[in-house]
Design an enzyme around this catalytic site. Structure first.
Site, PDB file in Angstrom:
ATOM      1  N   GLN A   1       0.913  -1.146  -0.150  1.00 32.24           N
ATOM      2  CA  GLN A   1       0.056   0.601  -0.013  1.00 32.24           C
ATOM      3  C   GLN A   1       0.974   1.386  -0.131  1.00 32.24           C
ATOM      4  O   GLN A   1       1.706   1.273   0.619  1.00 32.24           O
ATOM      5  CB  GLN A   1      -1.043   0.259   1.479  1.00 32.24           C
ATOM      6  CG  GLN A   1      -2.401   1.047   1.603  1.00 32.24           C
ATOM      7  CD  GLN A   1      -2.674   0.795   2.800  1.00 32.24           C
ATOM      8  OE1 GLN A   1      -3.081  -0.056   3.081  1.00 32.24           O
ATOM      9  NE2 GLN A   1      -2.931   2.188   3.089  1.00 32.24           N
TER      10      GLN A   1
ATOM     11  N   CYS B   1      -6.400   0.053   2.039  1.00 32.13           N
ATOM     12  CA  CYS B   1      -6.702  -0.845   2.346  1.00 32.13           C
ATOM     13  C   CYS B   1      -7.400  -2.410   1.711  1.00 32.13           C
ATOM     14  O   CYS B   1      -7.452  -3.416   1.658  1.00 32.13           O
ATOM     15  CB  CYS B   1      -6.177  -1.233   3.752  1.00 32.13           C
ATOM     16  SG  CYS B   1      -6.954  -0.939   4.961  1.00 32.13           S
TER      17      CYS B   1
ATOM     18  N   HIS C   1      -8.916  -2.209  10.501  1.00 34.30           N
ATOM     19  CA  HIS C   1      -8.004  -2.371   8.848  1.00 34.30           C
ATOM     20  C   HIS C   1      -8.646  -3.355   8.317  1.00 34.30           C
ATOM     21  O   HIS C   1      -9.198  -4.329   9.052  1.00 34.30           O
ATOM     22  CB  HIS C   1      -6.545  -2.387   9.710  1.00 34.30           C
ATOM     23  CG  HIS C   1      -5.371  -2.579   8.149  1.00 34.30           C
ATOM     24  ND1 HIS C   1      -5.499  -1.699   7.708  1.00 34.30           N
ATOM     25  CD2 HIS C   1      -4.372  -3.460   7.951  1.00 34.30           C
ATOM     26  CE1 HIS C   1      -4.266  -1.882   6.189  1.00 34.30           C
ATOM     27  NE2 HIS C   1      -3.753  -2.563   7.099  1.00 34.30           N
TER      28      HIS C   1
ATOM     29  N   ASN D   1      -2.113  -8.746   5.794  1.00 37.20           N
ATOM     30  CA  ASN D   1      -1.869  -7.546   5.938  1.00 37.20           C
ATOM     31  C   ASN D   1      -1.551  -6.550   4.371  1.00 37.20           C
ATOM     32  O   ASN D   1      -0.820  -6.762   3.995  1.00 37.20           O
ATOM     33  CB  ASN D   1      -1.232  -6.906   7.046  1.00 37.20           C
ATOM     34  CG  ASN D   1      -1.267  -5.470   7.578  1.00 37.20           C
ATOM     35  OD1 ASN D   1      -1.326  -5.099   6.657  1.00 37.20           O
ATOM     36  ND2 ASN D   1      -0.951  -4.952   8.264  1.00 37.20           N
TER      37      ASN D   1
ATOM     38  N   TRP E   1      -0.342  -4.267   3.546  1.00 36.24           N
ATOM     39  CA  TRP E   1       1.182  -3.460   3.637  1.00 36.24           C
ATOM     40  C   TRP E   1       2.017  -4.115   3.454  1.00 36.24           C
ATOM     41  O   TRP E   1       2.994  -3.812   3.375  1.00 36.24           O
ATOM     42  CB  TRP E   1       0.446  -2.451   5.634  1.00 36.24           C
ATOM     43  CG  TRP E   1      -0.280  -1.330   6.006  1.00 36.24           C
ATOM     44  CD1 TRP E   1      -0.916  -1.257   4.465  1.00 36.24           C
ATOM     45  CD2 TRP E   1      -0.331  -0.962   6.814  1.00 36.24           C
ATOM     46  NE1 TRP E   1      -1.969   0.017   5.404  1.00 36.24           N
ATOM     47  CE2 TRP E   1      -1.621  -0.389   7.235  1.00 36.24           C
ATOM     48  CE3 TRP E   1       0.515  -1.521   8.002  1.00 36.24           C
ATOM     49  CZ2 TRP E   1      -1.553   0.553   7.738  1.00 36.24           C
ATOM     50  CZ3 TRP E   1      -0.394  -0.381   9.430  1.00 36.24           C
ATOM     51  CH2 TRP E   1      -1.445   0.171   9.204  1.00 36.24           C
TER      52      TRP E   1
ATOM     53  N   ASP F   1     -60.537  18.963 -30.928  1.00 35.58           N
ATOM     54  CA  ASP F   1     -60.921  19.533 -32.164  1.00 35.58           C
ATOM     55  C   ASP F   1     -60.155  19.156 -33.701  1.00 35.58           C
ATOM     56  O   ASP F   1     -58.882  19.010 -33.675  1.00 35.58           O
ATOM     57  CB  ASP F   1     -59.900  20.951 -32.214  1.00 35.58           C
ATOM     58  CG  ASP F   1     -60.258  22.080 -33.203  1.00 35.58           C
ATOM     59  OD1 ASP F   1     -61.518  21.116 -33.654  1.00 35.58           O
ATOM     60  OD2 ASP F   1     -59.375  22.866 -33.868  1.00 35.58           O
TER      61      ASP F   1
ATOM     62  N   ASN G   1     -61.033  18.919 -36.847  1.00 39.37           N
ATOM     63  CA  ASN G   1     -61.197  19.138 -37.883  1.00 39.37           C
ATOM     64  C   ASN G   1     -59.936  20.722 -37.862  1.00 39.37           C
ATOM     65  O   ASN G   1     -60.485  21.450 -38.880  1.00 39.37           O
ATOM     66  CB  ASN G   1     -62.226  19.892 -38.530  1.00 39.37           C
ATOM     67  CG  ASN G   1     -62.921  20.126 -37.795  1.00 39.37           C
ATOM     68  OD1 ASN G   1     -62.517  20.647 -36.355  1.00 39.37           O
ATOM     69  ND2 ASN G   1     -64.922  20.713 -37.630  1.00 39.37           N
TER      70      ASN G   1
ATOM     71  N   THR H   1     -62.561  25.017 -32.233  1.00 39.08           N
ATOM     72  CA  THR H   1     -63.741  24.961 -31.665  1.00 39.08           C
ATOM     73  C   THR H   1     -64.239  23.974 -31.657  1.00 39.08           C
ATOM     74  O   THR H   1     -63.707  22.668 -31.704  1.00 39.08           O
ATOM     75  CB  THR H   1     -64.755  25.832 -32.458  1.00 39.08           C
ATOM     76  OG1 THR H   1     -64.652  25.103 -33.570  1.00 39.08           O
ATOM     77  CG2 THR H   1     -64.573  27.290 -32.423  1.00 39.08           C
TER      78      THR H   1
ATOM     79  N   GLU I   1     -67.772  16.583 -30.305  1.00 42.39           N
ATOM     80  CA  GLU I   1     -66.672  16.447 -30.083  1.00 42.39           C
ATOM     81  C   GLU I   1     -65.998  16.444 -28.329  1.00 42.39           C
ATOM     82  O   GLU I   1     -66.154  16.246 -27.639  1.00 42.39           O
ATOM     83  CB  GLU I   1     -65.447  17.614 -30.534  1.00 42.39           C
ATOM     84  CG  GLU I   1     -65.004  17.139 -31.646  1.00 42.39           C
ATOM     85  CD  GLU I   1     -64.388  18.889 -33.212  1.00 42.39           C
ATOM     86  OE1 GLU I   1     -63.557  18.475 -33.807  1.00 42.39           O
ATOM     87  OE2 GLU I   1     -64.885  19.409 -32.780  1.00 42.39           O
TER      88      GLU I   1
END
Length: 673
Positions: A97, A103, A257, A281, A283, A572, A574, A578, A583
């Site tokens: 390391q 670790c 660790h 370990n 390390w 709507d 068409n 309106t 509709e």
């Protein structure tokens, strides 16, 4: 396996509000082979602009204070006259390391070196500093459901005397470990982002396997059998010591660790058998000083043959200890299973694997846990799991071993800049159905895993022994309205996994409010349209806001002019600007229904209109108020749009899968709708 419940102080629930979902940032994909060939052709060494030889690649936090003053970046050829990428003929426990407190990463990496085929998948061993060398290397990691290839150049940070400041090898000319660490740092943002982590995370990233974590204080009585099966099933194992104020304890262990479990052995002493665990370990130094350590008198109790085979009186970080001491001095044991049959007695049987991706989104699918009693748990994504009996199983009439894993994805590229949410899942027995479970179901039924826990870790994994049948998995965060993407994985001998309905559905009931009242309004509309054959958006708004909505007396319904213009545009046919009485009748038929406003923003009963979670999320943002709650008028607009666009798709598609539109048609569809 048992998990400890989250003991963190509860936070206040996150308030509802508009949310732009922060998706997980996928890693940048670079084509290693193309880059290599380009560098060889141009006779140049590769320099990676995506992870440059710059302080930004190291990080912005506490790690910077540890760096030497004259930090430099050099290629291996400048550090050794004959650099080697990987030395197959040398002992593989050769990594040490560096300044990064990773670790956990190194302990997982040490476990990887015991399985050459797995190592070769992560570290392609055909790379070299001689043949086709161009200063470029690549490594593979399992990253949230898929294998990704990470490319790096070979410029490594060193101090003023040319020593690597991060991971290095005992053999100064071997560089695979340092380059692998650099690739892992690039995957997760920087070297700084490797400062905090867990062995379990790195083991999954190296293998794509599934973890089982055993709390050693409450270890099962058959722990030795589990270790034996793990060893023979080629599982990778790591563990961690208790936290402490002193870094190195008197017994030689390092507090808080990570260690690698490198082997087990049952030996015969003069007083009887003893179960031993071998650890290392990361390390590469500082070892256990208790019983069965290198200098322990216990070795004299063995036969000369066992003593010679097992004892190694050398300060290399590797040592033996009894299983009894192991359970006392270590907090947990993580076993990464390449095949998830570790807890099953049916050795050698094939398992199947399913994976689903999902999201918790505020206001839509982030329902939180049942423990918050907020009534939104049902909003969480739901997955149907059909556990099937296996004909060749000795236990085909009994329970089936099922492993369920939930992994949350970080929203930030930098893994340590966004803390983990507390996540978990509930499993319910259920009759087969494509419908999402309604809120009432969760008030009447208890989950299979009654003692649910939520962990603020990347992954939560549980083993189950389930009878064949249909179940529902509900993944969630501890608190509601917390957002994240997630991966749900299921392992078993035989099963089917699918999202409930594959979607979230919205309901608008088609029941007539009241036949008598309906007749009155029908007569009213007929007379009104005799005087006004066509009505505009203003007139439509006046009609809708003057109606006495019998089913919604407790709510003040109001249709805005904008909403009425949207409704008009949708109906709507068409394009006159309106509505005719024909509709309008289409609209009235859809409005004259019974709607549950409490569940309006995300209704759960299906009516044949099924929408994906993504559509639902967009609906909440587009049609909701600042709290992502949807008014009646907005819901009407939304449902009309869905129906109209759905009908248009069905009319235009030739194969039911897609449509082809001319530009004019596209403009008409997008603008007019």
């Amino acid at each position: 396996m048992p998990f400890l419940p989250c003991l963190k102080k509860k936070k206040s629930p996150v308030p509802l509000g508009r949310s732009i979902f922060q998706k997980h940032t996928p890693p940048i994909q670079q084509n290693y082979q193309a880059l290599l060939e380009m560098c060889l052709k141009n006779k140049c060494l590769f320099t990676d602009d995506n992870f440059p030889a710059h302080i930004s690649s190291i990080g912005t936090g506490a790690l910077l204070k540890k760096l030497p003053r004259n930090l430099r970046w050099k290629r291996p050829h400048a550090l050794h006259r004959s650099p080697v990428f990987y030395a197959a003929n040398r002992k593989q426990l050769d990594l040490c390391q560096g300044l990064v407190e990773n670790c956990w990463f190194l302990a997982a990496l040490q476990a990887l070196t015991f399985h050459q085929d797995i190592l070769a998948a992560v570290v392609p061993l055909n790379q070299s500093f001689e043949r086709k060398y161009a200063g470029i290397f690549h490594f593979r990691f399992w990253h949230f459901g898929e294998w990704v290839d990470v490319v790096v150049d070979d410029r490594l940070p060193v101090n003023e005397v040319g020593e690597l400041v991060f991971v290095s090898s005992v053999y100064k000319n071997v560089f695979w470990g340092a380059l692998l660490e650099k690739a892992y740092a690039k995957l997760y943002g920087s070297y700084e982002d490797l400062q905090i982590g867990q062995v379990s995370e790195a083991l999954v990233d190296f293998t794509g396997g599934v973890n089982t974590t055993i709390k050693l204080a409450a270890a099962p009585p058959d722990l030795w059998d589990i270790l034996t099966r793990a060893t023979y099933s080629r599982s990778l194992m790591g563990c961690q010591t208790h936290l402490g104020t002193t870094k190195v304890l008197k017994n030689g262990l390092v507090a808080g660790h990570a260690y690698t479990v490198t082997g087990i052995r049952k030996v015969t002493c003069q007083y009887g058998p003893e179960n031993l665990v071998r650890l290392r370990n990361p390390w590469g130094k500082i070892e256990w000083k208790g019983d069965w350590s290198d200098s322990s008198y216990k070795w004299e109790l063995l036969s000369p043959k066992e003593k010679i085979l097992l004892r190694k009186n050398k300060e290399d970080g590797e040592f033996w200890m009894s299983l009894r001491d192991f359970k006392i001095h270590f907090v947990d044991l993580t076993i990464c299973k390449l095949t998830p049959d570790l807890m099953s007695q049916e050795d050698g049987k094939k398992w199947m694997y399913s994976v689903k991706s999902g999201r918790w989104v505020k206001g839509s699918t982030a329902g939180g846990s049942l423990g918050f009693c907020n009534g939104t748990f049902w909003m969480n994504p739901q997955y149907l799991l059909d556990v099937l009996p296996v004909e060749d199983s000795k236990k085909s009439l009994g329970s089936c071993n099922v492993v369920i894993s939930l992994i949350q994805k970080p929203s930030s590229k930098h893994r340590n800049r966004a803390s983990h949410l507390s996540i978990g899942f509930s499993l319910y027995k259920y009759q087969e159905s494509n419908r999402k479970l309604p809120p009432a179901f969760f008030t009447r039924h208890q989950p299979v895993n009654k003692h649910k826990v939520f962990l603020d870790e990347r992954e939560v994994t549980l083993d189950f022994h389930l009878q064949p049948g249909v179940y529902v998995i509900v993944p969630s965060t501890l608190e509601p309205q917390q957002e994240s993407e997630f991966i749900l994985r299921v392992f078993s001998r035989k099963h089917v996994l699918r999202e409930m309905g594959g979607n979230t559905s919205f309901t608008l009931s088609k029941e007539i409010v009241d036949r008598y009242e309906g007749k009155i309004w029908e007569d009213f509309f007929t007379n009104y349209f005799e005087q006004n054959p066509e009505i505009n958006a203003v007139q439509l708004q006046r009609i809708l806001n003057n109606i006495s909505w019998r089913n919604f007396q407790s709510f003040r319904l109001h249709f805005s002019l904008d909403a009425c213009q949207v409704i008009l545009a949708l109906l709507d046919l068409n394009a006159t600007g309106t509505l005719s009485i024909q509709e309008f009748r289409v609209l009235w038929k859809r409005l004259s229904g019974k709607l549950d406003l409490v569940e309006l923003h995300a209704a759960v009963q299906e009516t044949g209109i099924s929408l994906s979670n993504e559509i639902c999320n967009l609906m909440a943002i587009r049609y909701g108020d600042p709290d992502l709650k949807i008014s009646f008028e907005s819901f009407v607009c939304f449902m009309l749009r869905v129906e109209i666009m759905g009908e248009a798709f069905r009319n235009l598609t030739q194969d039911g899968k897609g449509i082809y539109l001319r530009e004019s048609e596209w403009m008409m569809m997008t603008l007019y709708s």
